[in-house]
Design a protein around this motif. Structure first.
Motif, PDB file in Angstrom:
ATOM      1  N   LYS A 125       0.656  -1.187  -0.206  1.00  0.00           N
ATOM      2  CA  LYS A 125       0.104   0.055  -0.048  1.00  0.00           C
ATOM      3  C   LYS A 125       1.017   1.104  -0.120  1.00  0.00           C
ATOM      4  O   LYS A 125       0.371   2.208  -0.148  1.00  0.00           O
ATOM      5  CB  LYS A 125      -1.049  -0.056   1.312  1.00  0.00           C
ATOM      6  CG  LYS A 125      -1.940  -1.012   1.113  1.00  0.00           C
ATOM      7  CD  LYS A 125      -2.770  -0.872   2.387  1.00  0.00           C
ATOM      8  CE  LYS A 125      -3.751  -2.035   2.810  1.00  0.00           C
ATOM      9  NZ  LYS A 125      -4.026  -1.994   4.086  1.00  0.00           N
ATOM     10  N   HIS A 126       2.020   1.171   0.450  1.00  0.00           N
ATOM     11  CA  HIS A 126       2.928   2.436   0.617  1.00  0.00           C
ATOM     12  C   HIS A 126       3.637   2.871  -0.712  1.00  0.00           C
ATOM     13  O   HIS A 126       4.263   1.890  -1.365  1.00  0.00           O
ATOM     14  CB  HIS A 126       4.174   2.020   1.670  1.00  0.00           C
ATOM     15  CG  HIS A 126       5.051   3.350   2.104  1.00  0.00           C
ATOM     16  ND1 HIS A 126       5.593   3.843   1.331  1.00  0.00           N
ATOM     17  CD2 HIS A 126       4.730   4.101   3.211  1.00  0.00           C
ATOM     18  CE1 HIS A 126       6.167   5.113   1.883  1.00  0.00           C
ATOM     19  NE2 HIS A 126       5.539   5.062   2.904  1.00  0.00           N
ATOM     20  N   PRO A 127       3.552   3.929  -1.280  1.00  0.00           N
ATOM     21  CA  PRO A 127       3.885   4.463  -2.528  1.00  0.00           C
ATOM     22  C   PRO A 127       5.647   4.020  -2.714  1.00  0.00           C
ATOM     23  O   PRO A 127       6.151   3.740  -3.691  1.00  0.00           O
ATOM     24  CB  PRO A 127       3.693   5.963  -2.437  1.00  0.00           C
ATOM     25  CG  PRO A 127       2.739   6.213  -1.423  1.00  0.00           C
ATOM     26  CD  PRO A 127       2.639   5.090  -0.520  1.00  0.00           C
ATOM     27  N   LYS A 128       6.275   4.379  -1.760  1.00  0.00           N
ATOM     28  CA  LYS A 128       7.840   3.925  -1.725  1.00  0.00           C
ATOM     29  C   LYS A 128       8.102   2.702  -1.996  1.00  0.00           C
ATOM     30  O   LYS A 128       9.179   2.243  -2.567  1.00  0.00           O
ATOM     31  CB  LYS A 128       8.550   4.751  -0.394  1.00  0.00           C
ATOM     32  CG  LYS A 128      10.067   4.339  -0.191  1.00  0.00           C
ATOM     33  CD  LYS A 128      10.405   4.966   1.061  1.00  0.00           C
ATOM     34  CE  LYS A 128      11.826   4.607   1.314  1.00  0.00           C
ATOM     35  NZ  LYS A 128      12.387   5.323   2.427  1.00  0.00           N
ATOM     36  N   TYR A 129       7.266   1.602  -1.622  1.00  0.00           N
ATOM     37  CA  TYR A 129       7.640   0.347  -1.592  1.00  0.00           C
ATOM     38  C   TYR A 129       6.806  -0.555  -2.535  1.00  0.00           C
ATOM     39  O   TYR A 129       6.865  -1.796  -2.661  1.00  0.00           O
ATOM     40  CB  TYR A 129       7.620  -0.380  -0.250  1.00  0.00           C
ATOM     41  CG  TYR A 129       8.493   0.474   0.938  1.00  0.00           C
ATOM     42  CD1 TYR A 129       9.719   0.292   0.733  1.00  0.00           C
ATOM     43  CD2 TYR A 129       7.751   1.023   1.873  1.00  0.00           C
ATOM     44  CE1 TYR A 129      10.561   1.160   1.518  1.00  0.00           C
ATOM     45  CE2 TYR A 129       8.581   1.667   2.910  1.00  0.00           C
ATOM     46  CZ  TYR A 129       9.936   1.839   2.604  1.00  0.00           C
ATOM     47  OH  TYR A 129      10.806   2.216   3.592  1.00  0.00           O
ATOM     48  N   SER A 130       5.524  -0.112  -3.133  1.00  0.00           N
ATOM     49  CA  SER A 130       4.431  -0.588  -3.740  1.00  0.00           C
ATOM     50  C   SER A 130       4.898  -1.374  -4.961  1.00  0.00           C
ATOM     51  O   SER A 130       4.230  -2.387  -5.369  1.00  0.00           O
ATOM     52  CB  SER A 130       3.308  -0.018  -3.966  1.00  0.00           C
ATOM     53  OG  SER A 130       3.754   1.197  -4.694  1.00  0.00           O
ATOM     54  N   LYS A 131       5.972  -0.952  -5.630  1.00  0.00           N
ATOM     55  CA  LYS A 131       6.442  -1.501  -7.034  1.00  0.00           C
ATOM     56  C   LYS A 131       7.620  -2.695  -6.772  1.00  0.00           C
ATOM     57  O   LYS A 131       8.172  -3.161  -7.690  1.00  0.00           O
ATOM     58  CB  LYS A 131       7.051  -0.496  -7.795  1.00  0.00           C
ATOM     59  CG  LYS A 131       5.892   0.492  -8.183  1.00  0.00           C
ATOM     60  CD  LYS A 131       5.843   1.179  -9.463  1.00  0.00           C
ATOM     61  CE  LYS A 131       4.751   2.107  -9.894  1.00  0.00           C
ATOM     62  NZ  LYS A 131       3.840   2.150  -9.151  1.00  0.00           N
ATOM     63  N   LEU A 132       7.785  -3.032  -5.424  1.00  0.00           N
ATOM     64  CA  LEU A 132       9.008  -3.958  -5.236  1.00  0.00           C
ATOM     65  C   LEU A 132       8.335  -5.308  -5.404  1.00  0.00           C
ATOM     66  O   LEU A 132       7.388  -5.645  -5.307  1.00  0.00           O
ATOM     67  CB  LEU A 132       9.292  -3.892  -3.730  1.00  0.00           C
ATOM     68  CG  LEU A 132       9.850  -2.711  -3.268  1.00  0.00           C
ATOM     69  CD1 LEU A 132      10.010  -2.856  -1.566  1.00  0.00           C
ATOM     70  CD2 LEU A 132      11.230  -2.330  -4.022  1.00  0.00           C
ATOM     71  N   SER A 133       9.478  -6.084  -6.183  1.00  0.00           N
ATOM     72  CA  SER A 133       9.128  -7.759  -6.531  1.00  0.00           C
ATOM     73  C   SER A 133       8.858  -8.333  -5.152  1.00  0.00           C
ATOM     74  O   SER A 133       9.277  -8.021  -3.986  1.00  0.00           O
ATOM     75  CB  SER A 133      10.282  -8.347  -7.273  1.00  0.00           C
ATOM     76  OG  SER A 133      11.415  -8.292  -6.388  1.00  0.00           O
ATOM     77  N   GLU A 134       8.191  -9.581  -5.300  1.00  0.00           N
ATOM     78  CA  GLU A 134       7.849 -10.287  -4.068  1.00  0.00           C
ATOM     79  C   GLU A 134       9.458 -10.619  -3.354  1.00  0.00           C
ATOM     80  O   GLU A 134       9.488 -10.866  -2.128  1.00  0.00           O
ATOM     81  CB  GLU A 134       7.005 -11.523  -4.216  1.00  0.00           C
ATOM     82  CG  GLU A 134       5.877 -11.252  -4.692  1.00  0.00           C
ATOM     83  CD  GLU A 134       5.030 -11.009  -3.386  1.00  0.00           C
ATOM     84  OE1 GLU A 134       5.240 -11.414  -2.267  1.00  0.00           O
ATOM     85  OE2 GLU A 134       4.194  -9.980  -3.718  1.00  0.00           O
ATOM     86  N   ASN A 135      10.352 -10.953  -4.137  1.00  0.00           N
ATOM     87  CA  ASN A 135      11.735 -11.229  -3.597  1.00  0.00           C
ATOM     88  C   ASN A 135      12.160 -10.227  -2.750  1.00  0.00           C
ATOM     89  O   ASN A 135      12.750 -10.291  -1.647  1.00  0.00           O
ATOM     90  CB  ASN A 135      12.621 -11.421  -4.789  1.00  0.00           C
ATOM     91  CG  ASN A 135      12.695 -13.144  -5.189  1.00  0.00           C
ATOM     92  OD1 ASN A 135      12.117 -13.858  -4.398  1.00  0.00           O
ATOM     93  ND2 ASN A 135      13.493 -13.280  -6.375  1.00  0.00           N
ATOM     94  N   LYS A 136      12.187  -8.884  -3.286  1.00  0.00           N
ATOM     95  CA  LYS A 136      12.572  -7.818  -2.611  1.00  0.00           C
ATOM     96  C   LYS A 136      11.684  -7.623  -1.326  1.00  0.00           C
ATOM     97  O   LYS A 136      12.365  -7.143  -0.327  1.00  0.00           O
ATOM     98  CB  LYS A 136      12.627  -6.600  -3.582  1.00  0.00           C
ATOM     99  CG  LYS A 136      13.313  -5.360  -3.179  1.00  0.00           C
ATOM    100  CD  LYS A 136      14.757  -5.674  -2.828  1.00  0.00           C
ATOM    101  CE  LYS A 136      15.612  -5.452  -3.910  1.00  0.00           C
ATOM    102  NZ  LYS A 136      16.843  -5.404  -3.958  1.00  0.00           N
ATOM    103  N   ILE A 137      10.484  -7.739  -1.281  1.00  0.00           N
ATOM    104  CA  ILE A 137       9.635  -7.627  -0.331  1.00  0.00           C
ATOM    105  C   ILE A 137      10.119  -8.518   0.878  1.00  0.00           C
ATOM    106  O   ILE A 137      10.238  -8.214   2.136  1.00  0.00           O
ATOM    107  CB  ILE A 137       8.069  -7.818  -0.501  1.00  0.00           C
ATOM    108  CG1 ILE A 137       7.831  -6.580  -1.300  1.00  0.00           C
ATOM    109  CG2 ILE A 137       7.385  -7.938   0.669  1.00  0.00           C
ATOM    110  CD1 ILE A 137       6.236  -6.779  -2.087  1.00  0.00           C
ATOM    111  N   ASN A 138      10.190  -9.966   0.459  1.00  0.00           N
ATOM    112  CA  ASN A 138      10.789 -10.760   1.344  1.00  0.00           C
ATOM    113  C   ASN A 138      11.982 -10.599   1.982  1.00  0.00           C
ATOM    114  O   ASN A 138      12.448 -10.513   3.316  1.00  0.00           O
ATOM    115  CB  ASN A 138      10.595 -12.265   0.867  1.00  0.00           C
ATOM    116  CG  ASN A 138      11.266 -13.378   1.772  1.00  0.00           C
ATOM    117  OD1 ASN A 138      10.298 -13.250   2.803  1.00  0.00           O
ATOM    118  ND2 ASN A 138      12.196 -14.317   1.403  1.00  0.00           N
TER     119      ASN A 138
END
Length: 190
Positions: A125-138
């Protein structure tokens, strides 16, 4: 003469108090009944077994964290705010924190999954992080989880007393390091 009826909520409240004071090592039907001044029978009338009661208790605690503890806005960066909320929860309720996140028979996988799902929900939901890949989120979750758990555990033990600015700096440094790494970082393999 009418017999007293004990509700699920009353039993959960007593179970919460037992875990808060003694951790999950004290999480027995006998200890919970003793806390309430009753026999164990009402507990088994409301819950199939102690595992059922433990799951209900963990659900209640997760709701408390979800609605009351984790959402507090401190800096405006959702990852940093979540990290700070986690650290302050550990410091202010160290027995409960240790029971949930540290002890061998505590919340374990359920608490980790809850925390990851909450984290994931915030990130997308956060604009700074919303476009990250699942790998990057993990990778971001693992990196920040390790840092805040280290800080939380050391603070709840009274070993360190960092300022909020120092905690923010450590979390922010971790976030920036993870965001700058390529998708095949060491953190991804954890």
């Amino acid at each position: 003469m009418r017999r007293k009826v004990y509700t699920k909520d009353q039993i959960l409240k007593a179970a919460y108090e037992v875990v808060e004071n003694e951790g999950f090592s004290g999480f027995t039907a006998r200890n919970i009944a003793k806390k309430m001044g009753i026999s164990t029978q009402p507990i088994y009338l409301e819950f199939k077994n102690m595992s059922d009661l433990k799951n209900a208790l963990l659900d209640e605690i997760c709701n408390h964290l979800y609605y009351d503890i984790f959402p507090e806005v401190r800096t405006g960066d959702t990852i940093i705010d979540l990290g700070l909320s986690y650290v302050y929860f550990a410091k202010e309720q160290s027995n409960l924190y240790n029971a949930l996140y540290v002890q061998e028979y505590g919340g374990g996988k359920k608490m980790h999954d809850f925390s990851y799902n909450y984290f994931h929900q915030l990130i997308v939901k956060h604009p700074k992080y919303s476009k990250l890949s699942e790998n990057k989120i993990n990778a971001l979750h693992v990196g920040t989880w390790i840092v805040v758990t280290g800080i939380a555990t050391l603070m709840s033990s009274g070993i360190i007393e960092p300022t909020q600015d120092e905690i923010v700096h450590l979390i922010d440094r971790t976030i920036n390091t993870v965001l700058q790494e390529d998708d095949t970082s060491v953190l991804d393999s954890l």
